[in-house]
Structure formats: structure tokens, C-alpha cells
Scaffold this active site. Structure first.
Site, PDB file in Angstrom:
ATOM      1  N   ALA A  98      41.697  46.407  50.496  1.00 40.85           N
ATOM      2  CA  ALA A  98      41.833  47.667  49.985  1.00 40.85           C
ATOM      3  C   ALA A  98      41.805  48.569  51.147  1.00 40.85           C
ATOM      4  CB  ALA A  98      40.686  47.966  49.087  1.00 40.85           C
ATOM      5  N   GLY A 141      40.665  42.548  49.243  1.00 38.67           N
ATOM      6  CA  GLY A 141      41.435  42.827  47.810  1.00 38.67           C
ATOM      7  C   GLY A 141      42.715  41.856  47.878  1.00 38.67           C
ATOM      8  N   GLU A 144      41.718  38.495  46.655  1.00 37.14           N
ATOM      9  CA  GLU A 144      41.316  38.849  44.993  1.00 37.14           C
ATOM     10  C   GLU A 144      42.852  39.029  44.165  1.00 37.14           C
ATOM     11  OE1 GLU A 144      37.060  41.035  45.158  1.00 37.14           O
ATOM     12  OE2 GLU A 144      38.873  42.041  46.015  1.00 37.14           O
ATOM     13  N   GLU A 164      34.243  41.579  53.098  1.00 38.22           N
ATOM     14  CA  GLU A 164      33.819  42.903  52.703  1.00 38.22           C
ATOM     15  C   GLU A 164      32.089  43.227  53.275  1.00 38.22           C
ATOM     16  OE1 GLU A 164      36.520  42.128  49.388  1.00 38.22           O
ATOM     17  OE2 GLU A 164      35.047  40.957  50.749  1.00 38.22           O
TER      18      GLU A 164
END
Length: 290
Positions: A98, A141, A144, A164
Site C-alpha cells: 500500500a 498489500g 494480499e 507490516e
């Protein structure tokens, strides 16, 4: 979910698009895109291809990019000629996570109002099969995003991770849930708690991906797989996808019941009659997607 592009790079980076996409045209109901490239591929133009195209940021997943990707996905979802979708990035990075600059100052109230990560899981609602073609970084992300796809192909240089924890947060786009279901508790816990990455070879051993290819061949191989899928009955393919996904979301008994109902449902389609007749008559089936 987090992007570590600032740590991955010591200076500015210019990533070249995949060779197969260098002359790609956009394909969208709403016009040209800024952060993705979208086009039809395959001998029958029945494969939708989406390339994340934010090279200077290693394809970090900012909200505008997510919005454009969702628009392209919905366009392909609604296009009756498209039977499968391929999602890829550059040869150096699928998606490094992200966009941290975009979310670093967000508050709990902002997050709980569902303004953060809005639309990130729309891909999981697409009924057509999606193949992730992952070269380079698939972190946070990006990992993911790949996990939301139905099949993952990886280039030899691929790296998967959920880093993260290294920036004081946890995965928020399904990383602790989908990753655990795929690779098991021990490896998922190690990846989430340490932020360590795994290679394409390790990912294949863990069952995270199905095949590994040379970097320059990856997208081509993913498109060929998508073509095979798209040439089958689209309605039956969607039933098959629904049934496999149920294995991750229900008990075994519930999954078996759903599988049987979907199996019986195929007998209400013309494609089942055509497919079985073709088999008996030793000819190639001509599916009409009904």
C-alpha cells in the site's frame, strides 16, 4: 498491506513495462487509465489483461490505482466475451504494498468510517477466474492482492511477504487470513511476525503459487493458462470457481453439499449436454456459455 518501496530502493527507480504490454491500448468503459494498462489478449480476445503501471513507486497500491483496477475488473466481468483475467505488474515489482504516504496520518475514526482500504476486496467478488502473474516484489498489500486471485504464477525473481510489522501495524487486506489458509499457521505466523520474505521457490513449496517461469515468459504463460480456461464453458467455470472457494469458507460437509448442488446444476445447462455429447462422439466441444 504496507509498501516498503522506500527501503527497497536507495534512489529513484524507473521500471520498464513487460515487453508484451509495451504497445498496449487501454480497454475501459470510462476511458483511459493513469495507473494501470488494460487490454484484451488471446487468439480469441477472450482474456482480460490488467497491468499495474505505477513504476516509480514499485506499483504501490494507492487508492486511485485500486479504483482504476476495480473499474477494469468490472468491465471484464460484464464483458460476455471475456472468460478469464490476468493481473500483473512490471518485471521488477508486482506490487510493493500500500501507499504509506497516503495512509500514515489516518485516524481510527477515518479507518472505521470505511474510507481506508475502500474497495480493496472487490476482486474477491469477481466471478470470472483471475490469474496473478507475479514478478518481483509482492509485499504487504501486493501479496494480499495476489492472494485474492484464483491462480498465482510467479517469475523466478518473485518475493512474497507481509512486512507490516516492521512499520508498526498488521496486514489489513486479508493477509493474516488468506495467507494462513494457504500456507498454514506456522509459516504464516513467521512471515507476519518477522516481516521476512519468501522466494518463488519457497512459495511453491508452501503451496502459495502453482508454477514458476522465467521472468520474461511469465505473462505469456499466464495468458495461455487464461486462454485454456476461457475456452471452456463460462457458466460452468464460474460454478467450479465457486465450489473451490467454498473449501476455504465452509466446513467439509457444507462444501460437499454445495459441490453436489452445483454439479447437479450443470445438468440444466446446454454446455453440459454439448460437452458430454462431444466426449461420446469423440469431437471437440463447442460451448455456447448457456
Amino acid at each position: 498491506m504496507a509498501s516498503l518501496s522506500a527501503l527497497l530502493l536507495r534512489g529513484p527507480s524507473l521500471l520498464r513495462p513487460c515487453p508484451q504490454l509495451s504497445a498496449a491500448r487501454t480497454y475501459a468503459a470510462g476511458g483511459d487509465f493513469k495507473y494501470i494498462i488494460s487490454e484484451k489478449k488471446g487468439k480469441k480476445n477472450n482474456v482480460g489483461l490488467i497491468q499495474l503501471n505505477r513504476p516509480k513507486a514499485l506499483n504501490a497500491l494507492c487508492q486511485p490505482l485500486i479504483n482504476e483496477m476495480n473499474q477494469a475488473l468490472m468491465t471484464f466481468q460484464e464483458d460476455p466475451s471475456i472468460g478469464a483475467i490476468v493481473l500483473t505488474g512490471s518485471e521488477k515489482s508486482f506490487a510493493a504494498g500500500a501507499d504509506i504516504k497516503e495512509m500514515s496520518d489516518k485516524t481510527l475514526q477515518f479507518c472505521y468510517s470505511e474510507k481506508l482500504l475502500k474497495g480493496w476486496d472487490n476482486m474477491s467478488q469477481v466471478t470470472k477466474p483471475i490469474i496473478a502473474a507475479v514478478n518481483g516484489f509482492a509485499l504487504g498489500g501486493g501479496c494480499e492482492l495476489a492472494l485474492m486471485c484464483d491462480i498465482i504464477y510467479a517469475g523466478e525473481n518473485a518475493q512474497f511477504g507481509q512486512p507490516e510489522i516492521l512499520i508498526g501495524t498488521i496486514p489489513g487486506g486479508g493477509g493474516t487470513q488468506r495467507l494462513t489458509r494457504v500456507v498454514g499457521k506456522s509459516l504464516a505466523m513467521e512471515m507476519v511476525l518477522t516481516g521476512d520474505r519468501i522466494s518463488a521457490q519457497e512459495a511453491k513449496q508452501a503451496g502459495l503459487i502453482s508454477k514458476i517461469f522465467p521472468v520474461e515468459k511469465l505473462v505469456e504463460e499466464a495468458i495461455q493458462c487464461a486462454e485454456k480456461i476461457a475456452n471452456n464453458s463460462k457458466i460452468v467455470t464460474q460454478m467450479a470457481k465457486e465450489s473451490v472457494n467454498a473449501a476455504f469458507e465452509t466446513t467439509l460437509a457444507e462444501g460437499i453439499r454445495l459441490e453436489k448442488k452445483l454439479f447437479f446444476s450443470t445438468f440444466a445447462t446446454d454446455d453440459q449436454k454439448e460437452g458430454m455429447s462431444a466426449f461420446v462422439e469423440k469431437r471437440k466441444a463447442n460451448f455456447k456459455d448457456n
